[in-house]
Structure formats: C-alpha cells, structure tokens
Design a protein around this motif. Structure first.
Motif, PDB file in Angstrom:
ATOM      1  N   ARG A 110       0.827  -1.211   0.000  1.00 26.51           N
ATOM      2  CA  ARG A 110       0.000   0.000   0.000  1.00 26.51           C
ATOM      3  C   ARG A 110       0.862   1.262   0.000  1.00 26.51           C
ATOM      4  NH1 ARG A 110      -4.844  -2.123   4.076  1.00 26.51           N
ATOM      5  NH2 ARG A 110      -5.935  -3.318   2.453  1.00 26.51           N
ATOM      6  N   ARG A 111       2.003   1.199   0.674  1.00 26.52           N
ATOM      7  CA  ARG A 111       2.914   2.344   0.618  1.00 26.52           C
ATOM      8  C   ARG A 111       3.465   2.504  -0.791  1.00 26.52           C
ATOM      9  NH1 ARG A 111       4.574   0.422   5.777  1.00 26.52           N
ATOM     10  NH2 ARG A 111       6.456  -0.550   4.890  1.00 26.52           N
ATOM     11  N   LEU A 112       3.723   1.391  -1.456  1.00 30.81           N
ATOM     12  CA  LEU A 112       4.221   1.446  -2.827  1.00 30.81           C
ATOM     13  C   LEU A 112       3.160   2.006  -3.778  1.00 30.81           C
ATOM     14  CD1 LEU A 112       6.127  -1.962  -3.078  1.00 30.81           C
ATOM     15  CD2 LEU A 112       7.128   0.335  -3.058  1.00 30.81           C
ATOM     16  N   VAL A 113       1.900   1.669  -3.519  1.00 28.27           N
ATOM     17  CA  VAL A 113       0.820   2.211  -4.351  1.00 28.27           C
ATOM     18  C   VAL A 113       0.781   3.728  -4.249  1.00 28.27           C
ATOM     19  CG1 VAL A 113      -1.678   2.352  -4.633  1.00 28.27           C
ATOM     20  CG2 VAL A 113      -0.593   0.134  -4.338  1.00 28.27           C
ATOM     21  N   ALA A 114       0.994   4.242  -3.035  1.00 29.82           N
ATOM     22  CA  ALA A 114       1.027   5.697  -2.864  1.00 29.82           C
ATOM     23  C   ALA A 114       2.146   6.313  -3.693  1.00 29.82           C
ATOM     24  CB  ALA A 114       1.201   6.039  -1.388  1.00 29.82           C
ATOM     25  N   ARG A 115       3.264   5.601  -3.764  1.00 35.61           N
ATOM     26  CA  ARG A 115       4.381   6.086  -4.582  1.00 35.61           C
ATOM     27  C   ARG A 115       4.042   5.994  -6.069  1.00 35.61           C
ATOM     28  NH1 ARG A 115       7.943   9.765  -5.360  1.00 35.61           N
ATOM     29  NH2 ARG A 115       9.938   9.048  -6.216  1.00 35.61           N
ATOM     30  N   VAL A 116       3.336   4.941  -6.444  1.00 36.10           N
ATOM     31  CA  VAL A 116       2.905   4.783  -7.834  1.00 36.10           C
ATOM     32  C   VAL A 116       2.045   5.960  -8.258  1.00 36.10           C
ATOM     33  CG1 VAL A 116       1.379   3.444  -9.343  1.00 36.10           C
ATOM     34  CG2 VAL A 116       3.082   2.279  -7.944  1.00 36.10           C
ATOM     35  N   ALA A 117       1.130   6.358  -7.385  1.00 30.81           N
ATOM     36  CA  ALA A 117       0.235   7.471  -7.710  1.00 30.81           C
ATOM     37  C   ALA A 117       1.011   8.748  -7.979  1.00 30.81           C
ATOM     38  CB  ALA A 117      -0.757   7.682  -6.565  1.00 30.81           C
ATOM     39  N   THR A 118       2.153   8.902  -7.317  1.00 26.23           N
ATOM     40  CA  THR A 118       2.996  10.078  -7.554  1.00 26.23           C
ATOM     41  C   THR A 118       3.750   9.965  -8.871  1.00 26.23           C
ATOM     42  OG1 THR A 118       3.305  10.361  -5.166  1.00 26.23           O
ATOM     43  CG2 THR A 118       4.877  11.480  -6.609  1.00 26.23           C
ATOM     44  N   LEU A 119       4.289   8.799  -9.137  1.00 25.83           N
ATOM     45  CA  LEU A 119       5.099   8.600 -10.345  1.00 25.83           C
ATOM     46  C   LEU A 119       4.276   8.651 -11.630  1.00 25.83           C
ATOM     47  CD1 LEU A 119       7.483   5.741  -9.136  1.00 25.83           C
ATOM     48  CD2 LEU A 119       8.046   8.154  -9.491  1.00 25.83           C
ATOM     49  N   VAL A 120       2.974   8.394 -11.523  1.00 26.17           N
ATOM     50  CA  VAL A 120       2.106   8.471 -12.697  1.00 26.17           C
ATOM     51  C   VAL A 120       2.185   9.847 -13.351  1.00 26.17           C
ATOM     52  CG1 VAL A 120      -0.340   8.595 -13.349  1.00 26.17           C
ATOM     53  CG2 VAL A 120       0.501   6.637 -12.084  1.00 26.17           C
ATOM     54  N   GLU A 121       2.444  10.873 -12.523  1.00 21.43           N
ATOM     55  CA  GLU A 121       2.502  12.243 -13.026  1.00 21.43           C
ATOM     56  C   GLU A 121       3.934  12.746 -13.179  1.00 21.43           C
ATOM     57  OE1 GLU A 121       0.124  14.526 -10.381  1.00 21.43           O
ATOM     58  OE2 GLU A 121      -1.746  13.513 -10.931  1.00 21.43           O
ATOM     59  N   ASP A 122       4.911  11.831 -13.165  1.00 16.35           N
ATOM     60  CA  ASP A 122       6.308  12.230 -13.327  1.00 16.35           C
ATOM     61  C   ASP A 122       6.522  12.891 -14.688  1.00 16.35           C
ATOM     62  OD1 ASP A 122       9.107  11.422 -11.821  1.00 16.35           O
ATOM     63  OD2 ASP A 122       9.358  11.677 -14.000  1.00 16.35           O
ATOM     64  N   ASP A 123       7.394  13.885 -14.726  1.00 11.94           N
ATOM     65  CA  ASP A 123       7.647  14.610 -15.979  1.00 11.94           C
ATOM     66  C   ASP A 123       8.346  13.749 -17.025  1.00 11.94           C
ATOM     67  OD1 ASP A 123       6.505  16.897 -14.955  1.00 11.94           O
ATOM     68  OD2 ASP A 123       8.408  17.742 -14.242  1.00 11.94           O
ATOM     69  N   SER A 124       9.058  12.723 -16.596  1.00 12.42           N
ATOM     70  CA  SER A 124       9.812  11.880 -17.528  1.00 12.42           C
ATOM     71  C   SER A 124       8.926  10.763 -18.083  1.00 12.42           C
ATOM     72  CB  SER A 124      11.026  11.265 -16.823  1.00 12.42           C
ATOM     73  OG  SER A 124      11.632  10.277 -17.642  1.00 12.42           O
ATOM     74  N   GLU A 125       8.778  10.699 -19.386  1.00 10.47           N
ATOM     75  CA  GLU A 125       8.000   9.625 -19.990  1.00 10.47           C
ATOM     76  C   GLU A 125       8.683   8.273 -19.816  1.00 10.47           C
ATOM     77  OE1 GLU A 125       9.173   9.554 -24.678  1.00 10.47           O
ATOM     78  OE2 GLU A 125       7.933  11.259 -24.026  1.00 10.47           O
ATOM     79  N   ASN A 126      10.016   8.276 -19.674  1.00 13.51           N
ATOM     80  CA  ASN A 126      10.735   7.016 -19.441  1.00 13.51           C
ATOM     81  C   ASN A 126      10.386   6.431 -18.075  1.00 13.51           C
ATOM     82  OD1 ASN A 126      12.118   7.111 -21.916  1.00 13.51           O
ATOM     83  ND2 ASN A 126      13.732   8.401 -21.055  1.00 13.51           N
ATOM     84  N   VAL A 127      10.240   7.317 -17.085  1.00 15.18           N
ATOM     85  CA  VAL A 127       9.836   6.858 -15.751  1.00 15.18           C
ATOM     86  C   VAL A 127       8.423   6.285 -15.802  1.00 15.18           C
ATOM     87  CG1 VAL A 127       9.268   7.617 -13.411  1.00 15.18           C
ATOM     88  CG2 VAL A 127      11.359   8.433 -14.512  1.00 15.18           C
ATOM     89  N   ARG A 128       7.511   6.990 -16.480  1.00 19.63           N
ATOM     90  CA  ARG A 128       6.132   6.521 -16.563  1.00 19.63           C
ATOM     91  C   ARG A 128       6.054   5.204 -17.347  1.00 19.63           C
ATOM     92  NH1 ARG A 128       5.498  11.740 -18.342  1.00 19.63           N
ATOM     93  NH2 ARG A 128       4.534  11.063 -20.318  1.00 19.63           N
ATOM     94  N   ALA A 129       6.866   5.072 -18.413  1.00 19.30           N
ATOM     95  CA  ALA A 129       6.863   3.832 -19.199  1.00 19.30           C
ATOM     96  C   ALA A 129       7.380   2.660 -18.367  1.00 19.30           C
ATOM     97  CB  ALA A 129       7.712   4.009 -20.457  1.00 19.30           C
ATOM     98  N   ALA A 130       8.434   2.906 -17.568  1.00 18.86           N
ATOM     99  CA  ALA A 130       8.967   1.848 -16.701  1.00 18.86           C
ATOM    100  C   ALA A 130       7.955   1.481 -15.620  1.00 18.86           C
ATOM    101  CB  ALA A 130      10.284   2.308 -16.073  1.00 18.86           C
TER     102      ALA A 130
ATOM    103  N   LEU B  34      -5.104   0.770  -6.657  1.00 25.24           N
ATOM    104  CA  LEU B  34      -4.165   0.607  -7.776  1.00 25.24           C
ATOM    105  C   LEU B  34      -4.800   0.919  -9.125  1.00 25.24           C
ATOM    106  CD1 LEU B  34      -1.316  -0.243  -8.639  1.00 25.24           C
ATOM    107  CD2 LEU B  34      -2.138  -2.614  -8.769  1.00 25.24           C
ATOM    108  N   LEU B  35      -6.062   0.585  -9.285  1.00 23.58           N
ATOM    109  CA  LEU B  35      -6.711   0.772 -10.579  1.00 23.58           C
ATOM    110  C   LEU B  35      -6.745   2.235 -11.041  1.00 23.58           C
ATOM    111  CD1 LEU B  35      -8.103  -0.633 -12.922  1.00 23.58           C
ATOM    112  CD2 LEU B  35     -10.270  -0.466 -11.676  1.00 23.58           C
ATOM    113  N   PRO B  36      -7.056   3.189 -10.169  1.00 20.90           N
ATOM    114  CA  PRO B  36      -7.108   4.582 -10.646  1.00 20.90           C
ATOM    115  C   PRO B  36      -5.807   5.073 -11.297  1.00 20.90           C
ATOM    116  CG  PRO B  36      -8.248   4.403  -8.560  1.00 20.90           C
ATOM    117  CD  PRO B  36      -7.572   3.081  -8.787  1.00 20.90           C
ATOM    118  N   PRO B  37      -4.618   4.874 -10.677  1.00 20.47           N
ATOM    119  CA  PRO B  37      -3.406   5.311 -11.383  1.00 20.47           C
ATOM    120  C   PRO B  37      -3.126   4.513 -12.655  1.00 20.47           C
ATOM    121  CG  PRO B  37      -2.836   4.199  -9.315  1.00 20.47           C
ATOM    122  CD  PRO B  37      -4.303   4.445  -9.286  1.00 20.47           C
ATOM    123  N   MET B  38      -3.534   3.241 -12.693  1.00 19.47           N
ATOM    124  CA  MET B  38      -3.343   2.459 -13.913  1.00 19.47           C
ATOM    125  C   MET B  38      -4.209   2.995 -15.056  1.00 19.47           C
ATOM    126  SD  MET B  38      -1.013   0.276 -13.142  1.00 19.47           S
ATOM    127  CE  MET B  38      -0.410   1.720 -12.242  1.00 19.47           C
TER     128      MET B  38
END
Length: 277
Positions: free
Chosen positions: A6-26, A47-51
């Motif tokens: 669940r802590r990782l999901v919170a981090r996922v939600a942040t990375l979804v909006e990362d400026d780097s498309e390479n980060v988002r693709a990874a 998890l579904l909303p950021p996906m």
C-alpha cells in the motif's frame, strides 16, 4: 506484505505524473505486479485509478506497456472491470503513427483475446485485426497474417471459419492487389492452424480460386501457400485438387509464378513420397 504494497501504491500514484515519460513507461511495466499482493478490493480502490491514468497517458509507449502488463491486473479483478477503459486505449495504439507501436499491439492481440474473452474480442477487435492486412508497412501486414493464424489456433477452427474467414475472403476481392496478396498469405497461415478436414473444406477452395488473379504477385503467393498447406492433406486431395492447379501455374506467363509453382510442386512431391515410405 500488504502494508508495504500500500505504501508502494502511494508512490505509484505520484510517479504516474512524473515529468519523464521514461519513468512513466517503466512504471507501467511493473506497477500491476502489486495487484496479487493487494487483493481484489484494494486493487480496485487504490491501484486501478493510477493504472487507468497511465492508459490515457499522452505517450504511446506508456499506454502500450500498461496493455502488455495487464495479465496480473485481470487475474485479480477480472477483465470486465477493465474493458471500458482498456478498449479506447487499444484503438488509439492500433492506429498510432509509429509503425513499431502498431506492430507491438498486433503481437499482443492473442493475449488480449484471452484476457477479454471470445465474445468481446469478436465484436470489438476482430475487424481491426483483419484491417491490418491493408497497413502501409509490410512488416505490419506480415505480422497481421501471422496474428490471424495465432487467433485461429487460440479460438478454434470453428470460430475462425465463422468469424475470421468471411472477412479475409472479402479482402481477397479488394481492388488493391497488395490487400489480395496479404489475404492469400493470411489464409494459408490460418489453414495451418486448422484440422485437415476444416482446412480442406473451408480454406483450400478459396486459395485455389486465387490462382487466376490478374496480378502475378498474388498468383505466386497462391503457389507458396499451397506448398505450405499441401502436406496437411491426403493423397486424393493432393493429386485431385492441388497438383492440377500447380500444373497450370507452372505454365504461367510470369517467370516468378512459374518459379514458385515449380518449387511448391517439388516440395510437395518430396513430402508425399516420404508419407508413403
């Protein structure tokens, strides 16, 4: 494990909006791995909303990576939950301006067919698969023909003859010789995924008919196709239906047609000699 996930999901939600498309693709390639740990309810709510945001990402590689990694998600929450959001993303990628993206989607079609189910796939994606036979890029057209074979193997010969074959046969009547040629190639590939009886009654007759197409490129692909599927059949079909057409094509006015007809004839002769030994 669940609190960590669940802590990782919170981090996922942040990375979804990362400026780097390479980060988002990874991120799109690995984030769905959290679903089995979270369980169904937490996956849907957290998890579904950021996906789904990644499925609408402006970068095609990000959307493609999400589609490629959906199996974990669908195993946990089911395909029906994803269908409405997934389908528009697939259509966008299928028409992407980068041909390598379109190719990657084609390569993932059998996986999508398994995940989305036969009925939904037939209703919503089958026409798209056949449409790739008319793509401007030869690699896409070749992959499309191979893809139709894989779909025939996956969903069955009966499904293929009812749903896929009629569409391919319509392409064989198209004014563009390239589309007719690609349809001939696809038909031969599909036949190799059928049982011999179905291939004999459903795929062989339209393939044989195309030997009189006005364009040599179509005709010599008929010869190549007959060489590919001929060993599936018994002696009576080989000698009664295939040999007479190849004999006609060996006298064709075009040198390439004669070459491939002779090549197919020689290969089949050896194949049937080996059968009788």
């Amino acid at each position: 494990r669940v609190p960590v996930a669940r802590r990782l999901v919170a981090r996922v939600a942040t990375l979804v909006e990362d400026d780097s498309e390479n980060v988002r693709a990874a991120l799109a390639m690995v984030a769905t791995d959290l679903a089995p740990v979270l369980g169904r309810d937490a996956t849907i709510s957290q998890l579904l909303p950021p996906m789904l945001l990644l499925l609408r990402d402006s970068t095609s590689e990000v959307r493609l990576n999400i589609i490629s990694s959906l199996s974990m998600l669908t195993d946990v929450i089911g395909a029906e939950t994803l269908i409405q959001s997934l389908f528009p993303a697939i259509l966008d990628l299928a028409e992407d301006g980068k041909w390598r993206i379109r190719l990657a989607v084609i390569e993932r079609i059998p996986l999508l067919a398994r995940q989305l189910g036969k009925e939904f796939f037939t209703d919503r994606l089958l026409s798209l698969c056949v449409g790739w036979l008319g793509d401007d890029i030869s690699s896409i057209r070749e992959a499309a023909a191979k893809n139709l074979r894989e779909l025939t193997a996956l969903l069955g010969a009966e499904w293929s003859t009812s749903n896929l074959l009629p569409r391919v046969m319509r392409v064989m009547e198209h004014p563009s010789y390239l589309r007719r040629m690609n349809a001939v190639q696809a038909l031969a590939q599909m036949a190799t995924a059928m049982d011999a009886q179905t291939a004999q009654w459903e795929a062989l007759p339209p393939l044989l008919e195309m030997h009189c197409d006005p364009v040599p490129n179509v005709r010599f692909n008929v010869a190549k196709g007959l060489g590919k599927i001929g060993p599936m059949f018994g002696q009576s079909v080989y000698r009664g239906q295939i040999v007479p057409i190849l004999d006609i094509m060996k006298e064709d006015m075009d040198g390439d047609v004669r070459y491939f007809a002779n090549e197919a004839s020689d290969e089949l002769c050896v194949a049937f000699e080996n059968k009788t030994q």
